[in-house]
Design a protein around this motif. Structure first.
Motif, PDB file in Angstrom:
ATOM      1  N   PRO A 158      -0.292  17.737  -7.955  1.00 61.71           N
ATOM      2  CA  PRO A 158       0.452  18.962  -8.272  1.00 61.71           C
ATOM      3  C   PRO A 158       1.366  19.382  -7.120  1.00 61.71           C
ATOM      4  CG  PRO A 158      -1.870  19.197  -8.831  1.00 61.71           C
ATOM      5  CD  PRO A 158      -1.750  17.918  -8.055  1.00 61.71           C
ATOM      6  N   GLY A 159       2.602  19.699  -7.441  1.00 63.44           N
ATOM      7  CA  GLY A 159       3.557  20.145  -6.432  1.00 63.44           C
ATOM      8  C   GLY A 159       4.263  19.044  -5.692  1.00 63.44           C
ATOM      9  N   LEU A 160       3.954  17.771  -6.014  1.00 60.19           N
ATOM     10  CA  LEU A 160       4.590  16.643  -5.339  1.00 60.19           C
ATOM     11  C   LEU A 160       5.386  15.822  -6.337  1.00 60.19           C
ATOM     12  CD1 LEU A 160       1.814  15.287  -2.932  1.00 60.19           C
ATOM     13  CD2 LEU A 160       3.644  16.894  -2.424  1.00 60.19           C
ATOM     14  N   ARG A 161       6.338  15.084  -5.821  1.00 56.74           N
ATOM     15  CA  ARG A 161       7.144  14.162  -6.617  1.00 56.74           C
ATOM     16  C   ARG A 161       7.116  12.800  -5.933  1.00 56.74           C
ATOM     17  NH1 ARG A 161      13.192  15.842  -7.213  1.00 56.74           N
ATOM     18  NH2 ARG A 161      12.203  17.508  -8.432  1.00 56.74           N
ATOM     19  N   SER A 162       7.080  11.754  -6.726  1.00 58.01           N
ATOM     20  CA  SER A 162       7.071  10.408  -6.147  1.00 58.01           C
ATOM     21  C   SER A 162       8.337  10.194  -5.335  1.00 58.01           C
ATOM     22  CB  SER A 162       6.974   9.350  -7.257  1.00 58.01           C
ATOM     23  OG  SER A 162       5.783   9.494  -7.995  1.00 58.01           O
ATOM     24  N   PRO A 163       8.232   9.941  -4.028  1.00 66.42           N
ATOM     25  CA  PRO A 163       9.436   9.734  -3.231  1.00 66.42           C
ATOM     26  C   PRO A 163      10.212   8.492  -3.637  1.00 66.42           C
ATOM     27  CG  PRO A 163       7.473   9.229  -1.951  1.00 66.42           C
ATOM     28  CD  PRO A 163       7.004   9.858  -3.228  1.00 66.42           C
TER      29      PRO A 163
ATOM     30  N   LEU B 229       0.820  -1.207   0.000  1.00 63.20           N
ATOM     31  CA  LEU B 229       0.000   0.000   0.000  1.00 63.20           C
ATOM     32  C   LEU B 229       0.856   1.260   0.000  1.00 63.20           C
ATOM     33  CD1 LEU B 229      -2.807  -1.040   2.518  1.00 63.20           C
ATOM     34  CD2 LEU B 229      -2.974  -0.868   0.033  1.00 63.20           C
ATOM     35  N   PHE B 230       1.930   1.261   0.793  1.00 64.51           N
ATOM     36  CA  PHE B 230       2.769   2.459   0.855  1.00 64.51           C
ATOM     37  C   PHE B 230       3.457   2.724  -0.473  1.00 64.51           C
ATOM     38  CE2 PHE B 230       7.004   4.300   1.377  1.00 64.51           C
ATOM     39  CZ  PHE B 230       6.658   5.541   1.867  1.00 64.51           C
ATOM     40  N   ILE B 231       4.021   1.689  -1.097  1.00 67.97           N
ATOM     41  CA  ILE B 231       4.746   1.892  -2.348  1.00 67.97           C
ATOM     42  C   ILE B 231       3.790   2.313  -3.459  1.00 67.97           C
ATOM     43  CG2 ILE B 231       6.155   0.770  -4.115  1.00 67.97           C
ATOM     44  CD1 ILE B 231       7.395  -0.921  -1.947  1.00 67.97           C
ATOM     45  N   ALA B 232       2.600   1.719  -3.506  1.00 68.62           N
ATOM     46  CA  ALA B 232       1.622   2.123  -4.519  1.00 68.62           C
ATOM     47  C   ALA B 232       1.249   3.589  -4.345  1.00 68.62           C
ATOM     48  CB  ALA B 232       0.376   1.245  -4.424  1.00 68.62           C
ATOM     49  N   THR B 233       1.011   4.004  -3.098  1.00 71.87           N
ATOM     50  CA  THR B 233       0.662   5.398  -2.831  1.00 71.87           C
ATOM     51  C   THR B 233       1.832   6.322  -3.143  1.00 71.87           C
ATOM     52  OG1 THR B 233      -0.782   4.630  -1.040  1.00 71.87           O
ATOM     53  CG2 THR B 233      -0.287   6.973  -1.106  1.00 71.87           C
ATOM     54  N   ALA B 234       3.039   5.907  -2.780  1.00 75.62           N
ATOM     55  CA  ALA B 234       4.226   6.725  -3.051  1.00 75.62           C
ATOM     56  C   ALA B 234       4.468   6.874  -4.545  1.00 75.62           C
ATOM     57  CB  ALA B 234       5.449   6.100  -2.373  1.00 75.62           C
ATOM     58  N   ASN B 235       4.245   5.797  -5.298  1.00 78.89           N
ATOM     59  CA  ASN B 235       4.433   5.874  -6.749  1.00 78.89           C
ATOM     60  C   ASN B 235       3.420   6.808  -7.404  1.00 78.89           C
ATOM     61  OD1 ASN B 235       6.493   4.027  -6.475  1.00 78.89           O
ATOM     62  ND2 ASN B 235       5.365   2.308  -7.326  1.00 78.89           N
ATOM     63  N   LEU B 236       2.205   6.832  -6.853  1.00 84.08           N
ATOM     64  CA  LEU B 236       1.149   7.669  -7.416  1.00 84.08           C
ATOM     65  C   LEU B 236       1.216   9.118  -6.936  1.00 84.08           C
ATOM     66  CD1 LEU B 236      -1.848   5.178  -7.112  1.00 84.08           C
ATOM     67  CD2 LEU B 236      -0.683   5.858  -9.211  1.00 84.08           C
ATOM     68  N   ALA B 237       2.040   9.378  -5.933  1.00 78.42           N
ATOM     69  CA  ALA B 237       2.106  10.733  -5.368  1.00 78.42           C
ATOM     70  C   ALA B 237       2.562  11.761  -6.397  1.00 78.42           C
ATOM     71  CB  ALA B 237       3.046  10.755  -4.165  1.00 78.42           C
ATOM     72  N   GLY B 238       3.336  11.325  -7.387  1.00 83.05           N
ATOM     73  CA  GLY B 238       3.818  12.248  -8.402  1.00 83.05           C
ATOM     74  C   GLY B 238       2.718  12.845  -9.262  1.00 83.05           C
TER      75      GLY B 238
END
Length: 227
Positions: A99-104, A87-96
């Motif tokens: 607007p204003g965010l980049r995938s960590p 769940l964390f990696i899927a959310t982190a990948n989609l964070a990009g």
């Protein structure tokens, strides 16, 4: 130079440590997932479950089934770790996409940290199942001369796990940027779909590899114990 991202403007130092955009975005995602988990579980109902509860139960059953297939009899033990990782990696990948965010996960430091967590989890579950002495002994099977190769394999697969996720997410963002530079904003929907699909695929691959590593360790220890 492009316009700084939101969390890049909020970056600060905490003693000798630099708290940058990757760390801040990760904290935001942790808070978001914790909030969704709290909202979905604070009013559980058997008679009339909410839509959020139904969605969470469906995701939970899917994760439990996948873990049971890879590590029979250990689904309850592995679900909190593997499920959270997925769940964390899927959310982190989609964070990009925000607007204003980049995938960590496009930062090598985060993917290395995740790979180290998986590395430690493999040994943690192995020791809990078989005990420290029996766990360390399996590195000497079938011949003690293979010990360096076992250790090298542990290191290389951890590095591969980190670099694979980082490389794929970084290349995805670069490809999207190049397409936007060439085609402008004429193809935003295909790019959006590509990002979503690739982000979910990479999360699935990372989580599945972590599950395979943990399940392989558990199964090899159980076979050794039976012998």
């Amino acid at each position: 130079m492009g316009k700084p991202e939101f969390f890049e403007l909020l970056a600060f130092h905490l003693g000798p440590f630099s708290i940058g955009a990757t760390v801040l975005t990760t904290w935001l995602l942790m808070a978001l997932l914790s909030g969704v988990a709290w909202l979905g579980t604070r009013r559980l109902s058997v008679a009339s479950p909410s839509r959020l509860q139904t969605a969470l139960e469906g995701a939970l059953l899917a994760l439990q089934s996948a873990i049971e297939d890879a590590a029979p009899g250990h689904a309850a033990r592995l679900l909190p770790f593997i499920g959270t990782l997925w769940l964390f990696i899927a959310t982190a990948n989609l964070a990009g996409l925000a607007p204003g965010l980049r995938s960590p996960t496009g930062d090598l430091s985060l993917t290395v940290a995740l790979a180290i967590v998986v590395f430690l989890a493999v040994h943690w579950f192995g020791i809990r199942i078989d005990g420290l002495k029996a766990y360390l002994k399996h590195y000497l099977d079938p011949n003690p001369i293979l010990l360096p190769f076992h250790l090298l394999g542990e290191i290389t697969r951890t590095l591969a796990l980190a670099v694979r996720l980082f490389g794929n997410m970084m290349s995805l963002e670069m490809a999207a940027l190049l397409v936007l530079l060439v085609a402008g904003f004429l193809a935003p929907i295909p790019l959006l779909m590509l990002h979503i699909i690739e982000a979910l695929v990479q999360a699935y691959i990372f989580g599945t590899l972590a599950l395979v590593y943990v399940a392989g360790a558990l199964q090899s220890h159980e076979l050794h114990h039976k012998d």
